[in-house]
Write a protein that holds these residues in place. Structure first.
Motif: not given
Lengths: 278, 278
Positions: A254-255, A263, B10-18, B65-66, B72
């Motif tokens: 995470y960033d 999250s 690339a952003h880590r989000l809810y255990g995966s990736w955006q 996306s934001t 979620r």
């Protein structure tokens, strides 16, 4: 009693309302903006408890309100969320450095000291205004991100009996030792570093004296600001030493963005609800 | 096979990736940006099904996306979300009117026709690219907001066998009759209104011929654009007449903002999952 705040926006959200207000602040001497999410009336009619959210550098009251998704669970958990701005703004505050970067302290350098009094604003004026405007329970907790994580820990350390719990995402825990904080503290308080001590959550913790509060800190390990600006381990070591009940979670990948906040915000709300509702 | 898209975030989000990508589009002749949320790998290893989200006027791929909070539940329901931009952009597309306002159609007027081909882009090019980039199931659904609600209904009516379900928030259902649509359609296709028919979801529905799809439409009754620009009842009457299984929900007090979308996006994801996963 007259509530001295003008409602400048209202949006229906999760069965209740997201509001935005502007008021002339006594503490800062300028108009201040803040947002509030009021949860739907609880089935048992209990008034909501209050959580303050303090945002990071460059943010306004709107970053959290539009990007965190916190209101969904706040509605379910009967929590009223207060989102202050991050500094004074406007023509009367003509200092570009400071806007969006108030650091939740009271400035002493003449250029800043008449308006940059975010600590006084958040300690007394805004909580009192919220209690005037809304029917709430008598408890409150506080949380924040980055500069706002610093703010949340600072408020908890300076006013330990006023909060039930405190949490932070990627907080600047040691502002008097890292570049972001040193720049701001030097501007707001001058170069005598002894004066910085009371605004640095590591120093306050090391000094002891504050009643320990439950703390939750989340930190992404892909946060580009972690190595230089954030250093949560420094705070964690002091917290252990002073018997503060701290959960520090390093979140892999995470960033520093609101994607990170979104999250884990539900975990933070449940954490606070556990102390606010008992 | 070479995937011709550059990952720009690339952003880590809810255990995966955006993710965010840029690629040179065949359909529009310019670089196009899109965002993708990939859910975490499912416990049963089944690949995710795909939902496209089409945004409204002035938006980019980043508004949803934001601000929607959709990822979620998408993570939980094993859905891959694709968020295209709303028009071509950049120096090669030097028409201010069009940027953020592509209306999901193929323009025919010379000024626009070489780049403003969002219908072709969304019909074939982008879905094929997504299937190349990610391991997905073979089903897809589509949803959108305002101009993007028009886009989602349009795609469903023009390609009924390609989607399992369609949904919309406050869609412009009848663009050839309302100011926003008439301005854009006149610019993109000229003043001969017969040419507009194939891009208007009310007209397409009235013409019959498209295989009915399950539809969910949410409309806030405090939406300032409802009376003049949106008129969901017009579409609902035609849908009933042509035996489309439509759920139209008028949501009391909700406006046209992303607060409205965030409040009901979970219902839309569950609605689509019901058709994608059976």
């Amino acid at each position: 009693m007259t509530v001295n705040a003008e409602r400048i926006a209202a949006h229906r959200l999760y069965g209740s309302w997201q509001y935005r207000y502007r008021h002339r602040s006594q503490a800062t001497g300028v108009p201040m903006t803040y947002s509030v999410y009021v949860p739907p009336e609880a089935a048992d009619k209990r008034p909501p408890q209050v959580i303050f959210w303090l945002s990071g550098l460059t943010c306004t009251d709107e970053n959290f309100s539009t990007k965190s998704g916190a209101q969904r669970l706040a509605a379910e958990l009967n929590l009223l969320l207060v989102m202050p701005d991050t500094s004074p703004r406007g023509e009367a505050v003509a200092y570009d450095l400071g806007q969006g970067a108030g650091f939740y302290l009271n400035a002493t350098v003449a250029l800043w000291s008449s308006h940059y009094r975010m600590f006084d604003y958040l300690s007394d004026e805004l909580p009192a205004l919220i209690r005037q405007q809304f029917s709430t329970g008598d408890r409150q907790s506080i949380m924040g991100h980055s500069m706002g994580g610093h703010g949340a820990l600072l408020m908890a350390l300076r006013h330990p009996r006023r909060y039930c719990s405190v949490s932070a995402f990627a907080p600047i825990v040691n502002p008097s030792e890292v570049p972001w904080g040193r720049k701001a503290f030097g501007e707001y308080m001058g170069q005598d570093e002894k004066a910085w001590r009371q605004w640095d959550s590591c120093r306050l913790l090391a000094d002891g004296g504050a009643q320990p509060l439950p703390v939750l800190i989340d930190q992404g390990d892909a946060d580009p600001f972690m190595p230089e600006q954030l250093q949560p381990e420094t705070w964690a070591a002091l917290a252990r030493q002073h018997q503060w009940p701290l959960t520090l979670r390093i979140q892999p990948g995470y960033d520093h963005s609101y994607f990170f906040i979104a999250s884990f915000i539900d975990d933070h709300l449940r954490f606070h609800a556990g102390y606010l509702h008992t």
